[in-house]
Enzyme design. Sequence first.
Site, PDB file in Angstrom:
ATOM      1  N   ASP A  61      46.809   4.798 -26.213  1.00 32.38           N
ATOM      2  CA  ASP A  61      47.178   5.952 -27.036  1.00 32.38           C
ATOM      3  C   ASP A  61      48.418   5.736 -27.890  1.00 32.38           C
ATOM      4  O   ASP A  61      48.974   6.706 -28.416  1.00 32.38           O
ATOM      5  CB  ASP A  61      47.394   7.179 -26.148  1.00 32.38           C
ATOM      6  CG  ASP A  61      48.481   6.966 -25.107  1.00 32.38           C
ATOM      7  OD1 ASP A  61      48.870   5.812 -24.870  1.00 32.38           O
ATOM      8  OD2 ASP A  61      48.933   7.964 -24.516  1.00 32.38           O
ATOM      9  N   GLU A  62      48.837   4.502 -28.076  1.00 29.92           N
ATOM     10  CA  GLU A  62      50.117   4.269 -28.739  1.00 29.92           C
ATOM     11  C   GLU A  62      50.092   2.943 -29.468  1.00 29.92           C
ATOM     12  O   GLU A  62      49.595   1.935 -28.948  1.00 29.92           O
ATOM     13  CB  GLU A  62      51.230   4.276 -27.690  1.00 29.92           C
ATOM     14  CG  GLU A  62      52.622   4.174 -28.212  1.00 29.92           C
ATOM     15  CD  GLU A  62      53.655   4.215 -27.091  1.00 29.92           C
ATOM     16  OE1 GLU A  62      54.843   4.280 -27.413  1.00 29.92           O
ATOM     17  OE2 GLU A  62      53.262   4.162 -25.899  1.00 29.92           O
ATOM     18  N   ASP A  88      51.602   8.077 -31.591  1.00 29.70           N
ATOM     19  CA  ASP A  88      51.420   8.373 -30.174  1.00 29.70           C
ATOM     20  C   ASP A  88      50.514   9.588 -30.058  1.00 29.70           C
ATOM     21  O   ASP A  88      50.836  10.672 -30.559  1.00 29.70           O
ATOM     22  CB  ASP A  88      52.784   8.671 -29.534  1.00 29.70           C
ATOM     23  CG  ASP A  88      52.742   8.613 -28.016  1.00 29.70           C
ATOM     24  OD1 ASP A  88      51.637   8.438 -27.459  1.00 29.70           O
ATOM     25  OD2 ASP A  88      53.805   8.758 -27.398  1.00 29.70           O
TER      26      ASP A  88
END
Length: 463
Positions: free
Chosen positions: A105-106, A11
């Site tokens: 983003d993950e 993350d």
Amino acid sequence: MRSQASILHLDLDAFFAAVEQRDKPSLRGKPVVVGGVGRRGVVSTASYEARTFGVHSAMSGAEARRLVPHAAFLGGRFEAYWQSSRIVMALLGELSDRVQALSLDEAFVDLAGTAAPTDPDALFAYAEDLRAELTRRTEGLTASVGIGTSKLMAKVASELAKPDGVRVVAAGTEAATLAPLSVRAVPGVGPVTHQRLQTLGLRTVADVQRAPLSELVREVGATWGPELHELAWGRDDRPVEGHRDAKSISQETTFEHDQTDRAWLEGRIDADAAHVCRRLARHGQFARTITIKVRFGDFTTWTRSRTLPGATDDPQRVAQVARSLLDQVDVLRGVRLLGVGVSGFVRAAQEELFWLDEGSSSEVGGPGEPDVGGDGGAGESFGDGPFGRRRRELYWPGADVEHDELGRGWVWGAGLGRVTVRFETRDAPGGPVRSFAQDDPALHPAGPLPMAHEVPVTDEDED
């Protein structure tokens, strides 16, 4: 359950704000808020410097300004975020062919059968090397990494590692790791479920572990109750879902906090529609069916779709239909996840004679299964969405610009027909600040600067 920790969750830390601080050296170490700039704007991401003042995502822009009036409030730059996201996802793809991206983003990575070590200490060092390489390739971004025996434990581990850290949960320690955490740490426990559990006196995961299954079923339902009980003990056998040939194209975002602001959600739809249509165009396809997916705080999931009389790859058309579908949703329940998708692909456009808001829609779905994952401009002339996709102006705070004589910079402020620009880039800090007429012919909007490790866009791009 796996016998060894072999699922990794990564993350990126305060992703949108971190990209802004990387590209705008004068903002490094200072509070930065992405979003919340319109009259009804909502915070999308806050830097850690802003979070110390109590600012968090989903907070109204007005409240954020009250808490930290000296922060830099910026509109979003989706292209810059997508540019960095591609670099990160390509790096993860070098570790394993089973990478499941949850958002920009993950992502989850299945390390089983790869060159990754199995010893917990060696895994820790492996993750530290990964984070160092990520920082190098993205020119300064950081990430939190968790590794565990399941998606659940990997996600929990990365949360415990925040910010900018690593946590490995060894096999056999899952229940003990979860026990002291708030019940909100269990994926799928949103505000509604949290409140119901609190009425039973269940505040920590340990409380849920000790609770009779019948009590959980009575309070949260026959589907979610047993699943909640299993997750509280760390039992989760969901696989990491790698790339599959697409019969549809979609973009989904799981929000850190449940969203209730319709304007903010519409802005998210605009950004997602633009992204989906870029991928459509790269495939040389057009779509007839447009779908939105909404997951509420209580984990009920609904989809709504509309099939057009023609086919399109126009982002404005896709966004218009998706927003009209969202009109049928009671967002005040709190939206945990929102997605836009297209399907019904054809190779040739079938032009619609008219764009109509009316039309039949189909509704399917019901209680969702728990899943792990999921982060305007000046004045009223800019849209309230997180990325300002409906702005009526060229310039908004934070936007990339270029001047014919002074070079690259970013919008420091805009309004009343004037644009103030700080001329600096990520590698050239501390440039001058100058103001121009908004229609100055020497000033132009610009995209993000290229990066040394930039990844070309391909048909296989998955965000």
